[in-house]
Enzyme design. Structure first.
Site, PDB file in Angstrom:
ATOM      1  N   SER A 107      -9.706  -1.057   6.293  1.00 39.87           N
ATOM      2  CA  SER A 107      -9.040  -0.810   5.007  1.00 39.87           C
ATOM      3  C   SER A 107      -8.217  -1.964   4.461  1.00 39.87           C
ATOM      4  CB  SER A 107      -8.155   0.439   5.111  1.00 39.87           C
ATOM      5  OG  SER A 107      -8.950   1.575   5.324  1.00 39.87           O
ATOM      6  N   LYS A 147       0.853  -1.194   0.000  1.00 45.61           N
ATOM      7  CA  LYS A 147       0.000   0.000   0.000  1.00 45.61           C
ATOM      8  C   LYS A 147       0.883   1.237   0.000  1.00 45.61           C
ATOM      9  CE  LYS A 147      -3.659   2.315   2.626  1.00 45.61           C
ATOM     10  NZ  LYS A 147      -4.527   2.291   3.830  1.00 45.61           N
ATOM     11  N   SER A 169      -9.100   1.653   2.400  1.00 50.23           N
ATOM     12  CA  SER A 169      -8.264   2.502   1.562  1.00 50.23           C
ATOM     13  C   SER A 169      -7.115   1.735   0.896  1.00 50.23           C
ATOM     14  CB  SER A 169      -7.708   3.651   2.402  1.00 50.23           C
ATOM     15  OG  SER A 169      -6.956   3.172   3.510  1.00 50.23           O
TER      16      SER A 169
END
Length: 519
Positions: free
Chosen positions: A197, A98, A173
């Protein structure tokens, strides 16, 4: 330049501090003394861990071309591996990260264009551990704008598309991580989770996404919104791969103060993959499963509920015992979490979070251009703008509510723990709805915020309570907008603190007995 008398008096007025005329000179001198201390520390060299880039060179660093990025999921591409790993647990495995995770000498976008030139100086702990385990990091995956949002539509680089249906959300996210792993672009991925997330993107793309026990995997070297809600963990296509990656990255690093009592040292981390292979022979006979009543509220999609109920029946056939359990406060947990998140994250956004013993990403703070200018705020996503507005309102109007919310979240932890004293795990759907269509870029704020409905109702509570929680795929359901579009459904398994193994054991039994894509 020393503070002027007018500046000092203006500061005092803003604090409701009335300084008698005969004390003004003394306060001026005291403020000047403070400034000298501030300047002394400001002139010192920073102190962040520096990776050995000879042992782990960063190669072929480049921004991906559109033709090489069909889902919009790659943020940055590069090749990174170690010349001398100490183990081979991740040998030949390709992994994406990420894009809020620091990799020295590789740009980090954080999903935003409020700044574009942050190149971290340090490697996150999870990066060094992946390299030490023989893994190959092939790039950074797009994350939502400043890691805010559960819909994959806010990144400055553009939306991230669901591999199962273009124009549908991947969640957030950790949107890019899930899209890349689900599409086969990488073998594994690392996500970060502050309200769901990891689990939400995994749920919407048919993956295993693990938010481990609070502090089990160090958050060192990762951009944070609020340290009390920070988690980092694996996103994979199989349960076994999830266990392997968790084993590689878990354990206290001596730098992250989130790793509190009970967190094992690296040498003491359970060999999850080995124990899982041994346990698969025994199966799950006798395992006690609690079905959380409040985890299936009225707004749950009926197709997801049906898939969930069918999955529960499989566990019963495999020998587990089932019972309904109830935690009434779970239904309000999202509201209580929102107070902790909005007020705590606000301090982080404003650069005012304190009280940490960890590696601070000082170079990122410099890029944030604090205090924010109108130009910077104008480039933020709707989610970030709403967070700024709501956070400031909460602190001004409800300034004493944050500590109360923290206490209530501890109460919620105790309530889950009480249930988990009579069952081994608690289960519920991960998301209440399947993936939604991506909102258009120019959609009104309410439309963009509503696109996340049904995503965090069962996930965010466990960020605040610290319990380990794993999302696992349980089949396909029709999209709300088009019955011909089939999208993944997911179950969340929640366990006791430090009992990742029981969660993995249950998920592995499911995987060994059911082909989820045909379920």
């Amino acid at each position: 330049m020393a503070p002027t008398r007018d500046e000092m008096l203006s500061l005092a007025k803003g604090l409701s501090l009335e300084i008698p005329a005969h004390q003004i000179a003394d306060y001026e001198a005291l403020l000047a003394r403070t400034q000298n201390t501030l300047e002394l520390v400001a002139g010192m060299d920073d102190y962040q861990p520096e990776p050995n880039q000879t042992i782990s060179p960063r190669q072929n660093v480049h921004f991906p071309l559109p033709a090489d990025n069909p889902l919009g999921a790659w943020a940055w591409r590069f090749d990174l591996s170690s010349n001398s790993p100490s183990s081979n647990i991740l040998e030949s495995k390709s992994i994406c990260l990420k894009d809020n995770i620091s990799v020295a000498a590789v740009p980090c976008l954080l999903g935003t264009d409020t700044f574009r030139d942050w190149v971290p100086h340090t490697d996150a702990t999870v990066v060094s551990r992946i390299l030490d385990a023989g893994g190959i990091i092939t790039g950074k995956a797009v994350c939502e704008n400043l890691s805010r949002g559960a819909v994959s539509s806010t990144a400055a680089t553009g939306p991230v598309h669901n591999p199962y249906a273009r124009e549908y959300s991947v969640g957030g996210s950790s949107s890019g991580t899930a899209a890349l792993v689900a599409s086969g672009a990488t073998d594994m991925g690392i996500g970060c989770d502050q309200g769901g997330s990891i689990r939400i993107p995994a749920a919407l793309t048919g993956l295993y996404g693990f938010k481990p026990t609070a502090g089990l995997v160090p958050y060192t070297g990762i951009a944070s919104n609020d340290a009390s809600l920070d988690y980092v963990g694996p996103i994979t296509t199989t349960c076994m791969d999830n266990a392997i990656l968790l084993e590689a990255i878990a354990g206290a690093d001596g730098l992250d103060d989130r790793s509190g009592p009970g967190i094992p040292l690296r040498s003491e981390v359970p060999r999850y993959s080995h124990l899982l292979r041994e346990g698969s022979v025994a199966g799950i006979k006798g395992l006690r499963i609690g079905i959380l009543k409040e985890g299936l509220p009225a707004q749950t999609d009926p197709n997801i509920e049906e898939k969930f109920r069918n999955a529960v029946n499989v566990f019963e056939k495999l020998g587990a015992s089932l019972q309904e359990v109830s935690v009434p406060l779970h239904s309000h947990g999202r509201s209580v979490y929102s107070v902790v998140s909005k007020m705590g994250n606000h301090m982080g956004m404003m650069g005012q979070a304190t009280g940490r013993r960890q590696v601070m990403l000082t170079d990122l703070f410099e890029k944030k251009s604090l205090p924010y200018t109108p130009d910077v705020v104008s480039k933020m996503s709707i989610m970030s703008k709403e967070a700024l507005l709501s956070g400031e309102f909460a602190w001004q109007r409800y300034g004493t509510l944050y500590p109360k919310a923290v206490n209530i979240m501890r109460k919620l932890k105790d309530l889950y723990d009480n249930v988990l004293s009579s069952v081994d795990v608690i289960i519920m759907p991960t998301t209440l709805l399947p993936a939604n269509r991506l909102p258009v870029a120019e959609a009104m704020p309410m439309v963009q915020m509503e696109a996340a409905k049904g995503m965090t109702e069962n996930t965010c509570q466990f960020n605040a309570t610290g319990h380990p929680a794993l999302a696992i795929p349980i089949g396909f359901v029709p999209a709300h907008e088009d019955n011909n579009v089939k999208l993944p459904a997911s179950m969340q398994i929640v366990g006791r603190w430090h009992d990742e193994l029981t969660i993995l054991r249950l998920a592995n039994a499911w995987e060994q007995n059911i082909k989820w894509k045909e379920f």
